[in-house]
Design a protein around this motif. Structure first.
Motif, PDB file in Angstrom:
ATOM      1  N   UNK A  25      -9.751   3.242  -4.060  1.00  0.00           N
ATOM      2  CA  UNK A  25     -10.720   2.564  -4.908  1.00  0.00           C
ATOM      3  C   UNK A  25     -10.216   1.193  -5.353  1.00  0.00           C
ATOM      4  N   UNK A  26      -8.976   1.136  -5.761  1.00  0.00           N
ATOM      5  CA  UNK A  26      -8.437  -0.134  -6.255  1.00  0.00           C
ATOM      6  C   UNK A  26      -8.277  -1.161  -5.136  1.00  0.00           C
ATOM      7  N   UNK A  44       0.433  -3.106  -7.426  1.00  0.00           N
ATOM      8  CA  UNK A  44       0.669  -3.046  -5.985  1.00  0.00           C
ATOM      9  C   UNK A  44      -0.650  -2.976  -5.216  1.00  0.00           C
ATOM     10  N   UNK A  45      -1.627  -2.251  -5.756  1.00  0.00           N
ATOM     11  CA  UNK A  45      -2.947  -2.199  -5.122  1.00  0.00           C
ATOM     12  C   UNK A  45      -3.615  -3.567  -5.121  1.00  0.00           C
ATOM     13  N   UNK A  57       0.824  -1.204   0.000  1.00  0.00           N
ATOM     14  CA  UNK A  57       0.000   0.000   0.000  1.00  0.00           C
ATOM     15  C   UNK A  57       0.862   1.261   0.000  1.00  0.00           C
ATOM     16  N   UNK A  58       1.899   1.279   0.841  1.00  0.00           N
ATOM     17  CA  UNK A  58       2.793   2.437   0.888  1.00  0.00           C
ATOM     18  C   UNK A  58       3.464   2.664  -0.467  1.00  0.00           C
ATOM     19  N   UNK A  59       3.880   1.576  -1.096  1.00  0.00           N
ATOM     20  CA  UNK A  59       4.528   1.687  -2.400  1.00  0.00           C
ATOM     21  C   UNK A  59       3.534   2.147  -3.466  1.00  0.00           C
ATOM     22  N   UNK A  60       2.293   1.656  -3.396  1.00  0.00           N
ATOM     23  CA  UNK A  60       1.285   2.033  -4.381  1.00  0.00           C
ATOM     24  C   UNK A  60       1.015   3.530  -4.354  1.00  0.00           C
TER      25      UNK A  60
END
Length: 302
Positions: free
Chosen positions: A102-103, A157-158, A88-91
Motif C-alpha cells: 500500500x505504501x 523505506x517504502x 523494498x527488501x528492507x521495508x
C-alpha cells in the motif's frame, strides 16, 4: 479533442501478468527476506533476472543508445532496479507485505505527476479523479496497518522505494521511444546488478546458511517478477501513457493483502479490505474516457 485509443488485448495481457507477478513479489520478499539480508536478496534477484533477460535478448540485435539514453538507463537501473529493490527488501523487515504494498503504491501518483510535467502527458480529468480515489484507498489501508507493529523506518523505506520507482518509470518511458523494450529492461537490470555488487559477500554467506525454500524464492523473484514482469511492463509502457499505466498497479496491493492472508497467515483488517476496494474503484475511474465531441453540422449551402 479525441478519446484515447482502445488498449489492445496483448497490452492488457501484459499488464495483467505484470500486476500478478509484482503482487507475488511482495510475498516472495517477505518469505525469503527472513533468511537473506536486503542487499543480498536484491543482488541475487537481479543477477538471476539479468541472466534470463540476456538469454531472451539473444538474436534480437542491439540498438546503440545515445549518450542521453545511457544516462536515462543509469537512472532507471540505479534507481528502480538497485535502490528500489534494496529499500523494498528492507521495508518488509519492518512492515507486513500488504502494508508495504500500500505504501509503495503512492508511486503511480508520482509517476502521473512526473509524466504530466516531463513527458507532456498532461492531467486528464478522470486520471486525476482516479488518482485521488485510489490514494484514499491507500490511506485507509495504511491506517489499518497502523497497529500491526510497523515502525517509522519501514514507512520511510517504502517512500524511498516509491520515489525511485516513479523516477525509473518516467526515465524508462523516454527510452522506449527508440530502444526496444527488452533491451531497455535487460540493460537497466544489469546496471542494478552492478550497483548491488557490494553485497556479493553477504549473498554468499546468506545462501550458505539459507534453507532451500529461500533460495528457490530468490530465483523465482529473479525470473518471474523481475525478468518476465519487467519485460511485459516495458512492452505495455511503450504503448500506453506512463501516468495511465502507472495507475493500474493500484490493483497490486489488494492482491498482496489476499495472497498474504492465504500464504503468510497475515490476516488483513476490515479497514484494509475497504481500502483495497477503494483502490480498485480508483483504477476503474482513471480508465474512464472523455466523450468525443460531436462536431456541429455545417450550414447547408443555399
Amino acid at each position: 479533442m479525441t478519446s484515447p485509443r482502445p488498449v489492445s488485448l496483448p497490452v492488457l495481457s501484459a499488464v495483467a501478468f505484470t500486476v500478478l507477478a509484482w503482487a507475488s513479489a511482495f510475498i516472495g520478499i517477505r518469505a525469503a527476506g527472513a533468511d537473506l539480508s536486503p542487499g543480498a536478496l536484491a543482488l541475487g534477484r537481479l543477477a538471476v533476472g539479468t541472466v534470463v533477460l540476456v538469454l531472451l535478448c539473444l538474436g534480437r540485435g542491439w540498438v546503440a543508445p545515445t549518450r542521453r539514453e545511457w544516462g536515462l538507463l543509469a537512472v532507471c537501473g540505479v534507481g528502480w532496479f538497485g535502490v528500489y529493490n534494496v529499500a523494498l527488501n528492507a521495508a518488509e523487515r519492518h512492515l507486513d507485505a500488504g502494508t508495504t504494498a500500500m505504501l509503495v503504491n503512492i508511486g503511480p501518483i508520482l509517476i502521473a505527476v512526473l509524466a504530466g510535467i516531463w513527458l507532456g502527458e498532461g492531467f486528464p480529468r478522470w486520471l486525476v479523479v482516479g488518482l485521488a480515489v485510489a490514494f484514499a484507498g491507500v490511506l485507509l489501508i495504511g491506517l489499518a496497518g497502523r497497529g500491526s507493529g510497523g515502525d517509522l523506518a519501514g514507512v520511510l523505506l517504502c517512500l524511498v522505494a516509491a520515489v525511485t520507482y516513479a523516477v525509473g518509470v518516467v526515465a524508462q518511458k523516454s527510452l522506449l521511444h527508440r530502444l526496444p523494450p527488452l533491451q531497455v529492461t535487460a540493460t537497466a537490470c544489469a546496471v542494478g546488478t552492478v550497483c548491488c555488487l557490494p553485497w556479493a559477500g553477504a549473498l554468499v554467506t546468506d545462501l550458505a546458511a539459507a534453507p532451500a525454500s529461500s533460495v528457490v524464492g530468490m530465483v523465482y523473484l529473479g525470473v518471474v517478477p523481475t525478468a518476465l514482469a519487467f519485460s511485459t511492463w516495458a512492452y505495455a509502457l511503450a504503448r500506453t501513457p506512463a501516468g495511465r499505466l502507472g495507475v493500474t498497479t493500484y490493483v497490486v496491493p489488494p492482491l498482496v493483502v489476499l495472497m498474504s492472508s492465504l500464504l503468510l497467515d497475515e490476516v488483513p483488517a476490515a479497514l484494509a479490505v475497504v481500502g483495497g476496494v477503494v483502490c480498485l474503484a480508483g483504477v476503474a475511474v482513471s480508465r474512464r474516457r472523455e466523450p468525443v465531441p460531436v462536431p456541429a453540422p455545417e450550414p447547408a449551402v443555399r
